[in-house]
Design an enzyme around this catalytic site. Structure first.
Site, PDB file in Angstrom:
ATOM      1  N   SER A 206       0.831  -1.203   0.000  1.00  0.00           N
ATOM      2  CA  SER A 206       0.000   0.000   0.000  1.00  0.00           C
ATOM      3  C   SER A 206       0.860   1.245   0.000  1.00  0.00           C
ATOM      4  CB  SER A 206      -0.903   0.006   1.230  1.00  0.00           C
ATOM      5  OG  SER A 206      -0.138   0.423   2.348  1.00  0.00           O
ATOM      6  N   LYS A 207       0.160   2.350   0.002  1.00  0.00           N
ATOM      7  CA  LYS A 207       0.786   3.664   0.011  1.00  0.00           C
ATOM      8  C   LYS A 207       1.844   3.811   1.104  1.00  0.00           C
ATOM      9  CE  LYS A 207      -1.687   7.390   0.754  1.00  0.00           C
ATOM     10  NZ  LYS A 207      -2.937   8.120   0.874  1.00  0.00           N
ATOM     11  N   ARG A 208       1.576   3.174   2.225  1.00  0.00           N
ATOM     12  CA  ARG A 208       2.511   3.292   3.348  1.00  0.00           C
ATOM     13  C   ARG A 208       3.863   2.637   3.078  1.00  0.00           C
ATOM     14  NH1 ARG A 208      -2.263   2.140   6.789  1.00  0.00           N
ATOM     15  NH2 ARG A 208      -2.032   0.263   5.590  1.00  0.00           N
ATOM     16  N   GLY A 210       5.792   3.112   0.624  1.00  0.00           N
ATOM     17  CA  GLY A 210       6.516   3.897  -0.380  1.00  0.00           C
ATOM     18  C   GLY A 210       5.481   4.274  -1.413  1.00  0.00           C
TER      19      GLY A 210
END
Ligand code: GLU
Length: 434
Positions: A206-208, A210
């Site tokens: 996910s976005k978290r 990177g």
């Protein structure tokens, strides 16, 4: 003829997992002389704004995934979806029901065939399901809107899709979809479900972790050819140990049966490495342009710029690295990394050694990578210190930062005048007041 499609639901962002599905569809079509199509599944009016659709198209263009025919917009095919539901109703293959007795009207429910089902998945192999786990399902909501399953299948039939390559979050849906194809007297396509992309902990990427959306990679200065190559290899291999590959090479050897069925782990280090490899393959002119965009002063001396590009080649992994990593070549006003100063310039004897090294450098008859290295090693030996006790301080002195290309090549590129001058300024700046 083989016909594949990418069928994104626009949300404003394109996750790399979806883009990988698009890439595999594109590659499969190209490698078999087939067609690759785009269907925008834009029935969710709130999320599927024109900007969200544009984001999908931009991401595809950036990665060079042009469809072979005009895109099909699912929202414009509502009549066809409802006509299919009517047809199923008229043939007793669907029925109306007030689901949950809400009193809000009747939904159209598809009648599952009431037998066990199986299909051969191009990635996962044979998959089956018992009839008791295959329940009837809604195809048109009580408000009259077609449900995803119906729209998806009716549109795939309309577009003549022969192969559906998509994320494995849709594996379970495929049983329902195959039943719908049969009920609509259409031949079901071949299905291939791709495993998810996961992070280092094995959780959905996910976005978290990177960048997770195609646009983020673009903004951070990564190359489309590197993301393309990396996503292809994330779950597929050419059958040998080739990794950095050109698009045409991948088209030549792509086959679905070498797609792995286990989850694919996104590895940032590896991706950055691959991006660096693709950067290096680009013509020198592109590098010159990127350097001058990142550092305007780089334009003033073309020969010097070429020497910098050459020495930095191993280090620059993405365009955004240029300014922070190579900026010092082009200004005398570079910043000193405070931690590096503390550790390397305030180390015992560091400044005294720098004074001596500066003298040794100024005495050299020619100033090259070899001669500076020799001078540094001779001095280290004479003073009975490790070469590292000189190497680190001089690097900080002339560049301000603790990491960079090979020190001696860097010194040669900077040239004697700059090096002596920078060492002098550094000594003045960091020597304790007398
Ligand atoms: N719109 C669906 C999705 O993005 C399409 C699935 C499919 O490819 O059939 O998940």
């Amino acid at each position: 003829m083989i016909r594949t499609r990418f069928a994104p639901s626009p949300t404003g962002h394109v996750h790399i997992g979806n883009m990988r599905a698009a890439i595999y569809n594109w590659l499969f079509a190209r490698s078999t002389g087939g067609a690759f199509l785009l269907r925008v599944e834009d029935t969710d009016r709130e999320r599927s704004t024109p900007e969200a659709v544009e984001t999908v198209i931009e991401a595809m263009n950036w990665l060079g995934l042009q469809p072979d025919e005009d895109p099909v917009y699912q929202s414009q095919r509502r009549d066809a979806h409802l006509a299919a539901a009517e047809d199923l109703l008229s043939r007793g293959l669907a029925y109306k029901e007030d689901k949950g007795n809400t009193g809000r009207g009747e939904a159209v429910v598809f009648r599952m065939p009431g037998r066990d089902m199986k299909f051969e998945d191009g990635v996962k192999g044979g998959l089956k399901k018992k009839s008791k786990h295959l329940q009837d399902f809604v195809i048109v909501r009580s408000d009259g809107s077609p449900v995803f399953h119906l729209a998806n299948v009716v549109d795939d039939i309309h577009m003549g899709i022969t192969h559906v390559i998509r994320g494995d979050d849709h594996v379970e849906n495929s049983f329902r979809h195959i039943a719908l194809y049969q009920a609509l007297n259409a031949e079901a396509p071949h299905f291939a479900h791709l495993p998810m992309i996961v992070n280092a902990q094995g959780k959905p990427y996910s976005k978290r972790d990177g960048a997770a959306f195609v646009g983020d990679f673009r903004e951070k200065g990564y190359l489309p050819e590197a993301l393309f190559n990396y996503l292809v290899l994330l779950g597929w291999s050419p059958g040998d140990d080739r990794e950095v590959m050109e698009r045409e090479e991948m088209v030549r050897c792509f086959t679905l049966d070498r797609v792995q069925s286990s989850a694919a782990q996104f590895d940032w280090k590896k991706f950055e490495w691959m991006n660096g490899e693709h950067l290096r393959r680009l013509p020198r002119e592109v590098h010159r342009q990127k350097y001058t965009e990142a550092i305007p002063a780089a334009a003033t001396n073309p020969d010097y710029l070429d020497a910098v590009i050459h020495v930095m080649e191993e280090r620059i992994k993405k365009w955004d690295d240029i300014a922070p990593m190579a900026g010092f070549f082009f200004t005398e006003d570079y910043e000193y990394d405070p931690k590096a100063v503390e550790k390397r310039l305030h180390a015992p004897q560091a400044l005294e050694l720098l004074v001596e090294l500066r003298t040794a450098f100024s005495d050299l008859s020619d100033f090259t990578a070899e001669s500076t290295e020799q001078a540094l090693r001779d001095l280290a030996e004479a003073r009975a210190v490790k070469p590292a006790e000189l190497i680190h301080p001089v690097r900080i002195a002339v560049s301000g930062i603790p990491q960079g290309p090979s020190l001696f090549h860097m010194l040669q590129v900077l040239g004697r005048e700059r090096v002596l001058n920078r060492m002098q300024i550094t000594l003045l700046k960091f020597s304790p007041p007398q």
